[in-house]
Design a protein around this motif. Structure first.
Motif, short mmCIF file in Angstrom:
data_model
loop_
_atom_site.label_atom_id
_atom_site.label_comp_id
_atom_site.label_asym_id
_atom_site.label_seq_id
_atom_site.Cartn_x
_atom_site.Cartn_y
_atom_site.Cartn_z
N THR A 21 -21.80 -28.81 20.11
CA THR A 21 -21.57 -29.91 19.18
C THR A 21 -21.97 -31.26 19.76
O THR A 21 -22.29 -32.19 19.01
CB THR A 21 -20.09 -29.96 18.75
N THR A 22 -21.97 -31.41 21.09
CA THR A 22 -22.39 -32.69 21.68
C THR A 22 -23.91 -32.78 21.72
O THR A 22 -24.48 -33.83 21.39
CB THR A 22 -21.81 -32.87 23.09
N THR A 23 -24.58 -31.70 22.10
CA THR A 23 -26.05 -31.71 22.08
C THR A 23 -26.57 -31.88 20.65
O THR A 23 -27.61 -32.51 20.43
CB THR A 23 -26.61 -30.42 22.70
N LEU A 24 -25.84 -31.34 19.68
CA LEU A 24 -26.24 -31.53 18.27
C LEU A 24 -26.28 -33.00 17.90
O LEU A 24 -27.14 -33.44 17.12
CB LEU A 24 -25.24 -30.78 17.37
N GLN A 25 -25.38 -33.79 18.47
CA GLN A 25 -25.33 -35.22 18.16
C GLN A 25 -26.53 -35.99 18.71
O GLN A 25 -26.78 -37.13 18.31
CB GLN A 25 -24.04 -35.83 18.73
N MET A 26 -27.29 -35.38 19.60
CA MET A 26 -28.49 -36.04 20.12
C MET A 26 -29.59 -36.16 19.07
O MET A 26 -30.33 -37.15 19.03
CB MET A 26 -29.07 -35.24 21.30
N LYS A 29 -14.52 -27.45 17.30
CA LYS A 29 -15.10 -28.40 18.24
C LYS A 29 -15.68 -29.61 17.53
O LYS A 29 -15.64 -30.74 18.03
CB LYS A 29 -16.21 -27.73 19.06
N SER A 30 -16.26 -29.38 16.35
CA SER A 30 -16.96 -30.46 15.64
C SER A 30 -16.01 -31.54 15.13
O SER A 30 -16.44 -32.63 14.78
CB SER A 30 -17.76 -29.88 14.46
N THR A 31 -14.71 -31.25 15.11
CA THR A 31 -13.73 -32.25 14.64
C THR A 31 -13.09 -33.02 15.79
O THR A 31 -12.29 -33.91 15.55
CB THR A 31 -12.63 -31.57 13.81
N LYS A 32 -13.43 -32.67 17.03
CA LYS A 32 -12.79 -33.30 18.19
C LYS A 32 -13.72 -34.32 18.85
O LYS A 32 -14.90 -34.05 19.06
CB LYS A 32 -12.40 -32.23 19.23
N ASN A 33 -13.16 -35.51 19.17
CA ASN A 33 -13.89 -36.53 19.93
C ASN A 33 -15.27 -36.84 19.35
O ASN A 33 -16.26 -36.95 20.08
CB ASN A 33 -14.03 -36.09 21.40
N ILE A 34 -15.32 -36.98 18.02
CA ILE A 34 -16.61 -37.15 17.35
C ILE A 34 -17.31 -38.43 17.81
O ILE A 34 -18.51 -38.41 18.13
CB ILE A 34 -16.41 -37.18 15.82
N HIS A 35 -16.58 -39.53 17.88
CA HIS A 35 -17.19 -40.81 18.26
C HIS A 35 -17.76 -40.73 19.68
O HIS A 35 -18.89 -41.19 19.94
CB HIS A 35 -16.15 -41.94 18.17
N GLU A 36 -17.01 -40.14 20.59
CA GLU A 36 -17.46 -40.02 21.98
C GLU A 36 -18.71 -39.16 22.07
O GLU A 36 -19.65 -39.49 22.81
CB GLU A 36 -16.35 -39.42 22.84
#
Length: 250
Positions: A102-107, A71-78
């Motif tokens: 992985t998206t919440t991690l980007q917060m 998951k961490s390698t998909k749609n990283i910029h988005e």
């Protein structure tokens, strides 16, 4: 070319490539864009594909779930865009539930609010939260290896000791009829519990999650605000009729 033959070619292309652009369908069938759009709408109604911006994609298997690494390698910029916007919604003094994912991690790198407290079931979140000096509570429970999420009865019991100003939830599917979904019923219950314990709920879903439904339902669309990078106006209008949608743009 007859409709059944066009449909066969469309589905064959998707089996070969998983995601196919509109112009590729046009070239393969020698038909107009308007004809292909109608075909894609029909095949979507028959649950044979899902429309995406500029084309179509194969539907996921209901219980298929990628690992955290995949998951961490998909749609990283988005995910970074969505995470940055979601972090801006946190206010000074908030008590927050931050779901594993992985998206919440980007917060976390973008959180600027002061005097906040975070509760999470995400093992990967801990180190980043501590680096930001954010007071953090980790729920108990069983560690699910594939997603690094804490789940099970212990996690639910632990979570029920809190209430939140806001929660930020990751999902695998967002569907106009089936709502927010995830492959694992145990993770679905954790997410569902967090939503019910929160004054405001936000679901973080990049464009690849829309028009997908997986095995376990989390909540109906109207129970959370959706934050997405999807830009297809026709698709967004369907979701905006059911819930609040915040669109982030690069």
């Amino acid at each position: 070319m007859l409709t059944p033959e066009r449909h066969r070619i469309i589905l064959q292309l998707l089996q070969e490539k998983e995601v196919v652009k509109l112009h590729e369908f046009v070239e393969a069938t020698q038909c107009s864009e308007s004809t292909i759009r109608r075909d894609l709408s029909q095949l979507e109604k028959e649950k044979k594909l899902k429309r995406v911006h500029g084309g179509a994609a194969l539907l996921q298997q209901k219980r298929e779930e990628l690992s955290v690494f995949e998951k961490s390698t998909k749609n990283i910029h988005e995910k970074q865009l969505i995470g940055k916007y979601a972090a801006s919604l946190i206010q000074d003094g908030d008590c927050i539930y931050l779901d594993a994912g992985t998206t919440t991690l980007q917060m976390i790198p973008y959180i600027e609010a002061k005097n906040i407290v975070v509760v999470t079931n995400g093992i990967m979140h801990i180190e980043v939260l501590l680096e930001k000096d954010i007071p953090t509570y980790l729920v108990g429970g069983l560690i699910k290896k594939k997603t690094n999420a804490l789940i099970g009865r212990g996690a639910i019991h632990s979570l029920q000791q809190y209430s939140f100003d806001k929660c930020f939830i990751g999902v695998n599917g967002v569907h106009i009829d089936f709502g927010y979904t995830t492959p694992d019923p145990e993770e679905a219950i954790i997410k569902q519990t967090a939503i019910h314990l929160s004054q405001q709920a936000f679901v973080l879903a990049d464009h690849s999650k829309l028009n997908e439904s997986t095995f376990a339902k989390i909540a109906p669309l109207q129970e959370a605000t959706m934050i997405t990078d999807e830009t297809d106006e026709e698709l967004l209008a369907m979701y905006e009729a059911k819930t609040t949608v915040e669109v982030v743009k690069s």
